[in-house]
Design a protein around this motif. Structure first.
Motif, PDB file in Angstrom:
ATOM      1  N   ALA A 110     -47.610   5.254  -5.435  1.00  0.00           N
ATOM      2  CA  ALA A 110     -46.374   6.023  -5.635  1.00  0.00           C
ATOM      3  C   ALA A 110     -46.079   6.173  -7.123  1.00  0.00           C
ATOM      4  N   LEU A 111     -46.253   5.104  -7.894  1.00  0.00           N
ATOM      5  CA  LEU A 111     -46.032   5.169  -9.340  1.00  0.00           C
ATOM      6  C   LEU A 111     -47.051   6.086 -10.012  1.00  0.00           C
ATOM      7  N   TYR A 112     -48.271   6.076  -9.501  1.00  0.00           N
ATOM      8  CA  TYR A 112     -49.306   6.988 -10.014  1.00  0.00           C
ATOM      9  C   TYR A 112     -48.891   8.444  -9.767  1.00  0.00           C
ATOM     10  N   ASN A 113     -48.400   8.714  -8.559  1.00  0.00           N
ATOM     11  CA  ASN A 113     -47.943  10.074  -8.250  1.00  0.00           C
ATOM     12  C   ASN A 113     -46.775  10.495  -9.135  1.00  0.00           C
ATOM     13  N   PHE A 114     -45.872   9.565  -9.405  1.00  0.00           N
ATOM     14  CA  PHE A 114     -44.740   9.862 -10.293  1.00  0.00           C
ATOM     15  C   PHE A 114     -45.225  10.138 -11.723  1.00  0.00           C
ATOM     16  N   ALA A 115     -46.226   9.367 -12.155  1.00  0.00           N
ATOM     17  CA  ALA A 115     -46.752   9.559 -13.515  1.00  0.00           C
ATOM     18  C   ALA A 115     -47.378  10.941 -13.673  1.00  0.00           C
ATOM     19  N   LEU A 116     -48.014  11.425 -12.626  1.00  0.00           N
ATOM     20  CA  LEU A 116     -48.647  12.744 -12.664  1.00  0.00           C
ATOM     21  C   LEU A 116     -47.666  13.876 -12.387  1.00  0.00           C
ATOM     22  N   ASN A 117     -46.510  13.541 -11.817  1.00  0.00           N
ATOM     23  CA  ASN A 117     -45.534  14.559 -11.418  1.00  0.00           C
ATOM     24  C   ASN A 117     -44.152  14.175 -11.950  1.00  0.00           C
ATOM     25  N   GLN A 118     -43.932  14.463 -13.236  1.00  0.00           N
ATOM     26  CA  GLN A 118     -42.704  14.024 -13.904  1.00  0.00           C
ATOM     27  C   GLN A 118     -41.450  14.660 -13.305  1.00  0.00           C
ATOM     28  N   GLU A 119     -41.538  15.883 -12.877  1.00  0.00           N
ATOM     29  CA  GLU A 119     -40.362  16.543 -12.304  1.00  0.00           C
ATOM     30  C   GLU A 119     -39.892  15.819 -11.039  1.00  0.00           C
ATOM     31  N   GLU A 120     -40.850  15.433 -10.195  1.00  0.00           N
ATOM     32  CA  GLU A 120     -40.510  14.698  -8.980  1.00  0.00           C
ATOM     33  C   GLU A 120     -39.979  13.309  -9.321  1.00  0.00           C
ATOM     34  N   GLN A 121     -40.547  12.696 -10.369  1.00  0.00           N
ATOM     35  CA  GLN A 121     -40.047  11.383 -10.805  1.00  0.00           C
ATOM     36  C   GLN A 121     -38.587  11.489 -11.245  1.00  0.00           C
ATOM     37  N   ASP A 122     -38.288  12.523 -12.020  1.00  0.00           N
ATOM     38  CA  ASP A 122     -36.907  12.712 -12.489  1.00  0.00           C
ATOM     39  C   ASP A 122     -35.946  12.949 -11.322  1.00  0.00           C
ATOM     40  N   LYS A 123     -36.400  13.694 -10.355  1.00  0.00           N
ATOM     41  CA  LYS A 123     -35.553  13.993  -9.198  1.00  0.00           C
ATOM     42  C   LYS A 123     -35.252  12.722  -8.392  1.00  0.00           C
ATOM     43  N   ALA A 124     -36.265  11.893  -8.216  1.00  0.00           N
ATOM     44  CA  ALA A 124     -36.064  10.629  -7.501  1.00  0.00           C
ATOM     45  C   ALA A 124     -35.132   9.709  -8.284  1.00  0.00           C
TER      46      ALA A 124
ATOM     47  N   MET B 127     -45.884   6.953 -16.977  1.00  0.00           N
ATOM     48  CA  MET B 127     -46.683   8.067 -17.494  1.00  0.00           C
ATOM     49  C   MET B 127     -48.162   7.720 -17.413  1.00  0.00           C
ATOM     50  N   THR B 128     -48.997   8.751 -17.493  1.00  0.00           N
ATOM     51  CA  THR B 128     -50.436   8.503 -17.558  1.00  0.00           C
ATOM     52  C   THR B 128     -50.797   7.980 -18.937  1.00  0.00           C
ATOM     53  N   ALA B 129     -51.922   7.283 -19.015  1.00  0.00           N
ATOM     54  CA  ALA B 129     -52.435   6.726 -20.270  1.00  0.00           C
ATOM     55  C   ALA B 129     -53.825   7.304 -20.527  1.00  0.00           C
ATOM     56  N   PRO B 130     -54.379   7.111 -21.713  1.00  0.00           N
ATOM     57  CA  PRO B 130     -55.730   7.629 -21.988  1.00  0.00           C
ATOM     58  C   PRO B 130     -56.786   7.117 -21.008  1.00  0.00           C
ATOM     59  N   ASP B 131     -56.578   5.911 -20.452  1.00  0.00           N
ATOM     60  CA  ASP B 131     -57.577   5.354 -19.535  1.00  0.00           C
ATOM     61  C   ASP B 131     -57.173   5.511 -18.064  1.00  0.00           C
ATOM     62  N   THR B 132     -56.228   6.414 -17.776  1.00  0.00           N
ATOM     63  CA  THR B 132     -55.869   6.706 -16.388  1.00  0.00           C
ATOM     64  C   THR B 132     -56.908   7.641 -15.776  1.00  0.00           C
ATOM     65  N   ASP B 133     -57.448   7.256 -14.625  1.00  0.00           N
ATOM     66  CA  ASP B 133     -58.394   8.137 -13.926  1.00  0.00           C
ATOM     67  C   ASP B 133     -57.628   9.262 -13.223  1.00  0.00           C
ATOM     68  N   ILE B 134     -57.985  10.512 -13.555  1.00  0.00           N
ATOM     69  CA  ILE B 134     -57.373  11.677 -12.895  1.00  0.00           C
ATOM     70  C   ILE B 134     -58.498  12.621 -12.463  1.00  0.00           C
ATOM     71  N   PRO B 135     -58.777  12.735 -11.187  1.00  0.00           N
ATOM     72  CA  PRO B 135     -58.175  11.985 -10.085  1.00  0.00           C
ATOM     73  C   PRO B 135     -58.723  10.567 -10.018  1.00  0.00           C
ATOM     74  N   LEU B 136     -58.131   9.758  -9.169  1.00  0.00           N
ATOM     75  CA  LEU B 136     -58.599   8.384  -9.001  1.00  0.00           C
ATOM     76  C   LEU B 136     -59.986   8.371  -8.362  1.00  0.00           C
ATOM     77  N   LYS B 137     -60.820   7.454  -8.838  1.00  0.00           N
ATOM     78  CA  LYS B 137     -62.153   7.266  -8.237  1.00  0.00           C
ATOM     79  C   LYS B 137     -62.034   6.120  -7.227  1.00  0.00           C
ATOM     80  N   MET B 138     -62.120   6.467  -5.936  1.00  0.00           N
ATOM     81  CA  MET B 138     -61.886   5.484  -4.891  1.00  0.00           C
ATOM     82  C   MET B 138     -63.174   4.762  -4.497  1.00  0.00           C
ATOM     83  N   LYS B 139     -63.045   3.511  -4.113  1.00  0.00           N
ATOM     84  CA  LYS B 139     -64.158   2.746  -3.552  1.00  0.00           C
ATOM     85  C   LYS B 139     -64.345   3.193  -2.108  1.00  0.00           C
ATOM     86  N   LYS B 140     -65.303   4.072  -1.897  1.00  0.00           N
ATOM     87  CA  LYS B 140     -65.458   4.688  -0.581  1.00  0.00           C
ATOM     88  C   LYS B 140     -65.901   3.701   0.495  1.00  0.00           C
TER      89      LYS B 140
END
Length: 516
Positions: A332-346, A481-494
């Motif tokens: 959820a925090l990752y989604n907020f970091a990528l979507n600032q408008e939604e974070q502000d609304k929440a 917020m995202t950082a320089p070492d944030t994976d976008i998109p996330l690489k999941m352990k399949k």
């Protein structure tokens, strides 16, 4: 000797006999779906489709969706010799979860359900009347009244979480979000479930913390369990005799010791008025009780739980509640970091509701509708469990399909959550999918992070409440917020059966200026 008069050598006879036995054991069962008129990938003898499934991985939306596209909303696969129906058709799901629940109430086949400790007595593995009895006993722990009484403890743990974030706001460095959310949820469970304080947020090396994390290191790809699916009649008694369980032995031994101590202390002190999960299990009695969930009567009877029941379900509640809620909060925090408008609304919603409150109480949580929408959309994108299963306890007809007794039915939650017909632009974070109006129009079986029907997740309400309290406390003070070492998109352990990013969820945070 009579054998000397055989028209062919004895070795040929034995080879022919072995070929027939191999066909009967390893090949003949693989024709079951063709006879049922159900499509699916071609299986191999003994292995079935295990190699493909293991290669694709379990938590893999693309592979799960691709199988639905290739074979349809009803198809069959084999895990070893076990035939598994995979169903994602909404009308059939309604039958599976509710209308035909009487015939599809179990989650495991008897052939691969191990009677080992602690797994054998966990609620998720119990069957038939045994499951109904234990479910009826445990359900009151999650009533509205009990949840209200847990709110002060959850708020205290959330306050500590906010304090722990402060050092990262000061330095501006990135950090693994899951490490913080995991410590928070572990503290919450220790308090609300077992009435004990471990303060894992300040002491991450606490043995309770280390063993709790280790307990979740489940190896479904271990040779023992692969052999169980290939040779269930042979492997099941061997694994049960050796008590080889799903969970690591040292972790289960540790928690058996912890729960024994807690139970002993409570029996000596004879304290009254406790409301936590452990006490409820200890106080379980034999009064007849009839419970109803999703319109289905459980007719369970509360009964005195054994020591193994208490330890197994305490262990289950701790492991499941810790990992799933911590991971969901981090996503959820990752989604907020990528979507600032939604974070502000929440954040705006939370600040408005908390304007004249100090404690995020039960009523405040239920007023946070937009924050709940964000949580629900996160659970759609990253469901804690990618598949949920049911087993036919008798032959049952589901729409056009007759399911034989003992056949496993898998509902591919992750494929449903990423279905573009159900969810346009499925990879996008769109909380508005869960407005009241949108939910009323949509089929309820399109969103299944907690399962559905009488056998849904027993801790769903507590998990959502814990998630919302933790997020609300954070949003009131910090921006993620995202950082320089944030994976976008996330690489999941399949290969993992739970959503787990390969490199963690690294974010950075800043303190919100209240004067602005």
């Amino acid at each position: 000797m009579a054998l000397e008069f055989l028209p062919v050598p004895l070795s040929w006879v034995l080879l022919a006999l072995l070929a027939v036995l191999f066909y009967l054991y390893a090949v003949r069962p693989l024709w079951v779906f063709k006879k049922m008129g159900v499509p699916g990938p071609t299986p191999l003898p003994l292995l079935g489709n295990m190699l493909t499934i293991m290669n694709d991985g379990i938590w893999n939306p693309e592979a799960s969706r691709q199988r639905v596209q290739l074979y349809g909303k009803v198809y069959g696969i084999f895990f070893g010799r076990s035939a598994i129906l995979t169903i994602s058709d909404p009308e059939m799901l309604r039958d599976i979860f509710v209308k035909k629940f009487h015939a599809l109430s179990n989650t495991q086949t008897d052939a691969v359900t191990l009677e080992t400790k602690p797994s054998g007595r966990m609620l998720i593995n119990l069957r038939g009347e045994d499951w109904k009895d234990v479910r009826s006993t445990l359900s009151p722990a999650f009533s509205g009244g009990k949840l209200k009484m847990m709110m002060p403890a959850i708020n205290t743990c959330a306050d500590q979480l906010v304090q722990n974030i402060a050092k990262f706001a000061e330095t501006g460095e990135s950090f693994d979000t899951k490490e913080l959310t995991g410590a928070f949820t572990m503290d919450v469970i220790a308090r609300t479930a077992f009435g004990t304080e471990i303060d894992s947020q300040r002491n991450p090396q606490d043995p309770f913390v280390l063993m709790g994390r280790k307990a979740f290191d489940i190896k479904m790809s271990s040779p023992s369990f692969l052999l169980l699916f290939m040779f269930p009649s042979i492997m099941k008694p061997i694994l049960e005799w050796l008590n080889i369980d799903l969970f690591p032995r040292d972790a289960t031994s540790f928690f058996y010791g912890i729960f024994d101590q807690l139970i002993g202390l409570r029996q000596k002190s004879d304290e009254k008025g406790r409301v936590d999960f452990l006490q409820l299990m200890m106080d379980a009695h034999k009064d007849a009780d009839e419970e109803e969930e999703d319109g289905v009567k459980l007719h369970g009877q509360k009964h005195a739980l054994t020591r193994d029941d208490i330890v197994a379900n305490g262990f289950l509640f701790f492991v499941a509640g810790y990992e799933t809620t911590a991971t969901s909060m981090a996503f959820a925090l990752y989604n907020f970091a990528l979507n600032q408008e939604e974070q502000d609304k929440a954040r705006e919603e939370v600040n408005k509701i908390m304007e004249n409150r100090d404690l995020i109480d039960y009523e405040a949580v239920h007023e946070m509708s937009y924050l709940e929408m964000c949580c629900m959309e996160t659970l759609r994108l990253y469901p804690p469990i990618p598949n949920t299963g049911r087993v036919a306890s008798e032959e049952v007809k589901v729409q056009w399909l007759t399911i034989p007794k003992d056949m496993m039915v898998i509902v591919p939650v992750i494929a449903i959550h990423y279905d573009p017909e159900r969810w346009p632009e499925p990879k996008k974070f769109i909380p508005e999918r869960f407005t009241k109006e949108a939910r009323e129009k949509r089929d309820p079986y399109n969103w299944l992070p907690f399962g559905a029907g009488p056998r849904n997740c027993i801790g769903m309400r507590l998990a959502m409440m814990e998630l919302k309290v933790g997020l609300a406390k954070i949003l009131m003070k910090y921006r993620f917020m995202t950082a320089p070492d944030t994976d976008i998109p996330l690489k999941m352990k399949k290969g993992n059966q739970f959503p787990l990013p390969e490199n963690g969820i690294r974010l950075k945070v800043e303190l919100i200026n209240k004067d602005n």
